[in-house]
Design a protein around this motif. Structure first.
Motif, PDB file in Angstrom:
ATOM      1  N   SER A  98       0.838  -1.200   0.000  1.00  0.00           N
ATOM      2  CA  SER A  98       0.000   0.000   0.000  1.00  0.00           C
ATOM      3  C   SER A  98       0.871   1.247   0.000  1.00  0.00           C
ATOM      4  O   SER A  98       2.023   1.250   0.423  1.00  0.00           O
ATOM      5  CB  SER A  98      -0.904   0.008   1.227  1.00  0.00           C
ATOM      6  OG  SER A  98      -0.124   0.097   2.404  1.00  0.00           O
ATOM      7  N   HIS A  99       0.273   2.333  -0.504  1.00  0.00           N
ATOM      8  CA  HIS A  99       0.950   3.617  -0.461  1.00  0.00           C
ATOM      9  C   HIS A  99       0.945   4.150   0.975  1.00  0.00           C
ATOM     10  O   HIS A  99       0.151   3.720   1.816  1.00  0.00           O
ATOM     11  CB  HIS A  99       0.241   4.620  -1.377  1.00  0.00           C
ATOM     12  CG  HIS A  99       0.169   4.157  -2.799  1.00  0.00           C
ATOM     13  ND1 HIS A  99       1.269   4.054  -3.601  1.00  0.00           N
ATOM     14  CD2 HIS A  99      -0.886   3.757  -3.546  1.00  0.00           C
ATOM     15  CE1 HIS A  99       0.908   3.626  -4.801  1.00  0.00           C
ATOM     16  NE2 HIS A  99      -0.402   3.436  -4.798  1.00  0.00           N
ATOM     17  N   ASP A 100       1.820   5.102   1.242  1.00  0.00           N
ATOM     18  CA  ASP A 100       1.867   5.695   2.568  1.00  0.00           C
ATOM     19  C   ASP A 100       0.507   6.293   2.923  1.00  0.00           C
ATOM     20  O   ASP A 100      -0.084   7.037   2.143  1.00  0.00           O
ATOM     21  CB  ASP A 100       2.932   6.791   2.616  1.00  0.00           C
ATOM     22  CG  ASP A 100       4.338   6.227   2.496  1.00  0.00           C
ATOM     23  OD1 ASP A 100       4.500   5.015   2.745  1.00  0.00           O
ATOM     24  OD2 ASP A 100       5.251   6.991   2.138  1.00  0.00           O
ATOM     25  N   GLY A 101       0.034   5.960   4.079  1.00  0.00           N
ATOM     26  CA  GLY A 101      -1.215   6.545   4.547  1.00  0.00           C
ATOM     27  C   GLY A 101      -2.452   5.828   4.052  1.00  0.00           C
ATOM     28  O   GLY A 101      -3.567   6.202   4.410  1.00  0.00           O
ATOM     29  N   TRP A 102      -2.296   4.808   3.220  1.00  0.00           N
ATOM     30  CA  TRP A 102      -3.445   4.063   2.714  1.00  0.00           C
ATOM     31  C   TRP A 102      -3.680   2.870   3.612  1.00  0.00           C
ATOM     32  O   TRP A 102      -2.843   2.006   3.764  1.00  0.00           O
ATOM     33  CB  TRP A 102      -3.161   3.616   1.283  1.00  0.00           C
ATOM     34  CG  TRP A 102      -4.351   3.039   0.581  1.00  0.00           C
ATOM     35  CD1 TRP A 102      -5.666   3.318   0.798  1.00  0.00           C
ATOM     36  CD2 TRP A 102      -4.326   2.068  -0.468  1.00  0.00           C
ATOM     37  NE1 TRP A 102      -6.469   2.602  -0.041  1.00  0.00           N
ATOM     38  CE2 TRP A 102      -5.675   1.822  -0.824  1.00  0.00           C
ATOM     39  CE3 TRP A 102      -3.324   1.377  -1.127  1.00  0.00           C
ATOM     40  CZ2 TRP A 102      -6.031   0.926  -1.833  1.00  0.00           C
ATOM     41  CZ3 TRP A 102      -3.678   0.490  -2.131  1.00  0.00           C
ATOM     42  CH2 TRP A 102      -5.011   0.266  -2.479  1.00  0.00           C
ATOM     43  N   THR A 103      -4.823   2.827   4.235  1.00  0.00           N
ATOM     44  CA  THR A 103      -5.095   1.787   5.214  1.00  0.00           C
ATOM     45  C   THR A 103      -6.290   0.952   4.786  1.00  0.00           C
ATOM     46  O   THR A 103      -7.029   1.306   3.874  1.00  0.00           O
ATOM     47  CB  THR A 103      -5.386   2.413   6.593  1.00  0.00           C
ATOM     48  OG1 THR A 103      -6.503   3.300   6.477  1.00  0.00           O
ATOM     49  CG2 THR A 103      -4.184   3.189   7.091  1.00  0.00           C
ATOM     50  N   ALA A 104      -6.454  -0.158   5.451  1.00  0.00           N
ATOM     51  CA  ALA A 104      -7.554  -1.062   5.133  1.00  0.00           C
ATOM     52  C   ALA A 104      -8.885  -0.317   5.191  1.00  0.00           C
ATOM     53  O   ALA A 104      -9.140   0.483   6.080  1.00  0.00           O
ATOM     54  CB  ALA A 104      -7.562  -2.238   6.108  1.00  0.00           C
ATOM     55  N   GLY A 105      -9.744  -0.610   4.245  1.00  0.00           N
ATOM     56  CA  GLY A 105     -11.052   0.029   4.184  1.00  0.00           C
ATOM     57  C   GLY A 105     -11.107   1.186   3.225  1.00  0.00           C
ATOM     58  O   GLY A 105     -12.186   1.647   2.887  1.00  0.00           O
ATOM     59  N   ASP A 106      -9.955   1.661   2.739  1.00  0.00           N
ATOM     60  CA  ASP A 106      -9.959   2.803   1.841  1.00  0.00           C
ATOM     61  C   ASP A 106     -10.483   2.530   0.431  1.00  0.00           C
ATOM     62  O   ASP A 106     -10.965   3.452  -0.204  1.00  0.00           O
ATOM     63  CB  ASP A 106      -8.552   3.409   1.737  1.00  0.00           C
ATOM     64  CG  ASP A 106      -8.223   4.295   2.927  1.00  0.00           C
ATOM     65  OD1 ASP A 106      -7.042   4.578   3.145  1.00  0.00           O
ATOM     66  OD2 ASP A 106      -9.158   4.706   3.637  1.00  0.00           O
ATOM     67  N   PRO A 107     -10.357   1.309  -0.137  1.00  0.00           N
ATOM     68  CA  PRO A 107     -10.932   1.080  -1.461  1.00  0.00           C
ATOM     69  C   PRO A 107     -12.394   1.506  -1.487  1.00  0.00           C
ATOM     70  O   PRO A 107     -13.187   1.138  -0.618  1.00  0.00           O
ATOM     71  CB  PRO A 107     -10.782  -0.432  -1.655  1.00  0.00           C
ATOM     72  CG  PRO A 107      -9.583  -0.790  -0.840  1.00  0.00           C
ATOM     73  CD  PRO A 107      -9.674   0.097   0.372  1.00  0.00           C
ATOM     74  N   ALA A 108     -12.745   2.305  -2.486  1.00  0.00           N
ATOM     75  CA  ALA A 108     -14.043   2.961  -2.483  1.00  0.00           C
ATOM     76  C   ALA A 108     -15.083   2.180  -3.273  1.00  0.00           C
ATOM     77  O   ALA A 108     -14.764   1.492  -4.238  1.00  0.00           O
ATOM     78  CB  ALA A 108     -13.907   4.366  -3.071  1.00  0.00           C
ATOM     79  N   THR A 109     -16.328   2.316  -2.874  1.00  0.00           N
ATOM     80  CA  THR A 109     -17.449   1.783  -3.632  1.00  0.00           C
ATOM     81  C   THR A 109     -17.910   2.838  -4.625  1.00  0.00           C
ATOM     82  O   THR A 109     -17.506   4.004  -4.590  1.00  0.00           O
ATOM     83  CB  THR A 109     -18.611   1.429  -2.705  1.00  0.00           C
ATOM     84  OG1 THR A 109     -19.103   2.636  -2.098  1.00  0.00           O
ATOM     85  CG2 THR A 109     -18.173   0.447  -1.624  1.00  0.00           C
ATOM     86  N   LEU A 110     -18.769   2.427  -5.521  1.00  0.00           N
ATOM     87  CA  LEU A 110     -19.348   3.375  -6.474  1.00  0.00           C
ATOM     88  C   LEU A 110     -20.057   4.506  -5.742  1.00  0.00           C
ATOM     89  O   LEU A 110     -19.947   5.677  -6.114  1.00  0.00           O
ATOM     90  CB  LEU A 110     -20.316   2.635  -7.399  1.00  0.00           C
ATOM     91  CG  LEU A 110     -21.068   3.492  -8.417  1.00  0.00           C
ATOM     92  CD1 LEU A 110     -20.109   4.181  -9.386  1.00  0.00           C
ATOM     93  CD2 LEU A 110     -22.083   2.636  -9.186  1.00  0.00           C
ATOM     94  N   GLU A 111     -20.763   4.185  -4.691  1.00  0.00           N
ATOM     95  CA  GLU A 111     -21.453   5.219  -3.913  1.00  0.00           C
ATOM     96  C   GLU A 111     -20.469   6.235  -3.345  1.00  0.00           C
ATOM     97  O   GLU A 111     -20.730   7.443  -3.358  1.00  0.00           O
ATOM     98  CB  GLU A 111     -22.246   4.578  -2.771  1.00  0.00           C
ATOM     99  CG  GLU A 111     -22.971   5.602  -1.899  1.00  0.00           C
ATOM    100  CD  GLU A 111     -23.769   4.958  -0.784  1.00  0.00           C
ATOM    101  OE1 GLU A 111     -24.028   5.647   0.224  1.00  0.00           O
ATOM    102  OE2 GLU A 111     -24.117   3.763  -0.907  1.00  0.00           O
ATOM    103  N   ASP A 112     -19.314   5.766  -2.855  1.00  0.00           N
ATOM    104  CA  ASP A 112     -18.310   6.679  -2.321  1.00  0.00           C
ATOM    105  C   ASP A 112     -17.859   7.679  -3.387  1.00  0.00           C
ATOM    106  O   ASP A 112     -17.730   8.877  -3.126  1.00  0.00           O
ATOM    107  CB  ASP A 112     -17.093   5.905  -1.812  1.00  0.00           C
ATOM    108  CG  ASP A 112     -17.396   5.058  -0.598  1.00  0.00           C
ATOM    109  OD1 ASP A 112     -18.304   5.431   0.169  1.00  0.00           O
ATOM    110  OD2 ASP A 112     -16.750   4.013  -0.419  1.00  0.00           O
ATOM    111  N   PHE A 113     -17.595   7.164  -4.587  1.00  0.00           N
ATOM    112  CA  PHE A 113     -17.136   8.051  -5.651  1.00  0.00           C
ATOM    113  C   PHE A 113     -18.224   9.041  -6.058  1.00  0.00           C
ATOM    114  O   PHE A 113     -17.947  10.211  -6.323  1.00  0.00           O
ATOM    115  CB  PHE A 113     -16.681   7.237  -6.863  1.00  0.00           C
ATOM    116  CG  PHE A 113     -15.245   6.809  -6.784  1.00  0.00           C
ATOM    117  CD1 PHE A 113     -14.259   7.491  -7.473  1.00  0.00           C
ATOM    118  CD2 PHE A 113     -14.869   5.735  -6.001  1.00  0.00           C
ATOM    119  CE1 PHE A 113     -12.931   7.112  -7.393  1.00  0.00           C
ATOM    120  CE2 PHE A 113     -13.541   5.336  -5.913  1.00  0.00           C
ATOM    121  CZ  PHE A 113     -12.572   6.028  -6.611  1.00  0.00           C
ATOM    122  N   LEU A 114     -19.456   8.586  -6.130  1.00  0.00           N
ATOM    123  CA  LEU A 114     -20.550   9.485  -6.490  1.00  0.00           C
ATOM    124  C   LEU A 114     -20.714  10.587  -5.453  1.00  0.00           C
ATOM    125  O   LEU A 114     -21.026  11.737  -5.784  1.00  0.00           O
ATOM    126  CB  LEU A 114     -21.852   8.694  -6.628  1.00  0.00           C
ATOM    127  CG  LEU A 114     -21.931   7.752  -7.836  1.00  0.00           C
ATOM    128  CD1 LEU A 114     -23.136   6.824  -7.698  1.00  0.00           C
ATOM    129  CD2 LEU A 114     -22.017   8.543  -9.139  1.00  0.00           C
TER     130      LEU A 114
END
Length: 312
Positions: A98-114
């Motif tokens: 993972s990149h610095d500061g990227w933690t578990a749970g960060d992958p986004a859903t479509l709703e998050d992006f919207l």
């Protein structure tokens, strides 16, 4: 206008309840991990450590954990996200940290992006079904219903269009709603049993019959002069038919990194260029618009003319 390309189901996953909904049995949409004995020690035999999990078999919290880039406990074993990289000597997948500061749970859903993207950022949402065979109505219904539910709640004011290589998925999308345009994706697919996927002429006939907004075409079909597709015709001859029918014609592919290829396509009336090399594409668009103040782009199609589509 900028467009984000989201492939369902992939990193921008759509969620129904606590399940990640997406295409099953697809190599692109498998989550590839390396099984470890501990958080620092991968199993010594490389072949034994490779594990693939279909996105559609994961719960949302499992997908987020595996995609975090951190070693995580998954169903009784320690798994580390991995990727196969082109251009490397070894075909064996490598650990993807993972990149610095990227933690578990960060992958986004479509709703998050919207919810979080600026409202003027458009979405090209690509629906992916299993390649190599016809999709079933049940598979398509699951994918389309949960996606449309999210869009109706959170995407009504945003520029959006749909695309898919699956002609039946496009037909179902067109039948299920009328708000968002549907475009059929096509490339020179000689192996698929569905003849509708095998030529630009077939794509044109499908889009015309079902009133799609247009076609998204691999540049390999129309840039090389000597291309003959499975219909026995030159795809270049089909381009004017598509445009004269009022359909949009977008293109994607390696040729969209080349100035001469982009210029040829725009001169031919192509509606939009999908590219990751935005600098090259924008430079040729600016050159052509400055040389022709009346505009060199097709503006008569059912979608707004977008000379350069920025694909993220």
């Amino acid at each position: 206008m900028q467009y984000i390309t989201s492939r369902l189901s992939d990193e921008l996953c759509c969620v129904a309840g606590d399940e990640v909904r997406g295409a099953s049995n697809m190599d692109d949409d498998d989550v590839l991990t390396l099984v470890q004995r501990s958080v620092t020690d991968i199993i010594p035999t490389p072949e034994d450590s490779v594990h693939t999990t279909q996105v559609s078999d994961l719960l949302l919290h499992e997908f987020c954990a595996l995609a975090s880039g951190q070693p995580v406990d998954f169903r009784g074993e320690v798994h580390q996200l991995a990727r196969k990289f082109k251009g490397t000597k070894s075909a064996f997948p490598e650990v993807w940290s993972s990149h610095d500061g990227w933690t578990a749970g960060d992958p986004a859903t479509l709703e998050d992006f919207l919810r979080k993207c600026p409202p003027d950022v458009g979405f090209d949402i690509e629906f992916k079904t299993q390649d190599g065979r016809f999709s079933t109505p049940e598979e398509r219904q699951v994918l389309l219903s949960c996606t449309l539910d999210v869009l109706r709640q959170h995407g009504l004011s945003r520029p959006i269009f749909f695309s898919s290589f699956d002609p039946d998925c496009c037909i179902d999308l067109k039948a299920a709603q009328s708000q968002w345009p549907v475009l059929f994706l096509v490339y020179h697919d000689t192996e698929h049993p569905d003849n509708r996927r095998k030529s630009l002429q077939a794509a044109y006939e499908l889009a015309s019959e079902h009133d799609f907004a247009g076609i998204v075409c691999d540049t390999d079909l129309i840039v090389p002069e000597d291309t003959i597709d499975n219909s026995g015709t030159s795809p270049r001859e089909v381009v004017p038919r598509i445009l004269d029918a009022g359909l949009c014609l977008y293109t994607y592919g390696e040729h969209n990194k080349c100035k001469d290829s982009i210029a040829f396509q725009l001169e031919s009336g192509v509606t939009a260029i999908c590219t990751d090399d935005c600098e090259t594409a924008i430079s040729i668009v600016e050159e052509m618009t400055s040389a022709n103040s009346s505009s060199c782009f097709n503006t008569t199609g059912p979608l707004p003319a977008v000379p350069v589509q920025i694909s993220c």
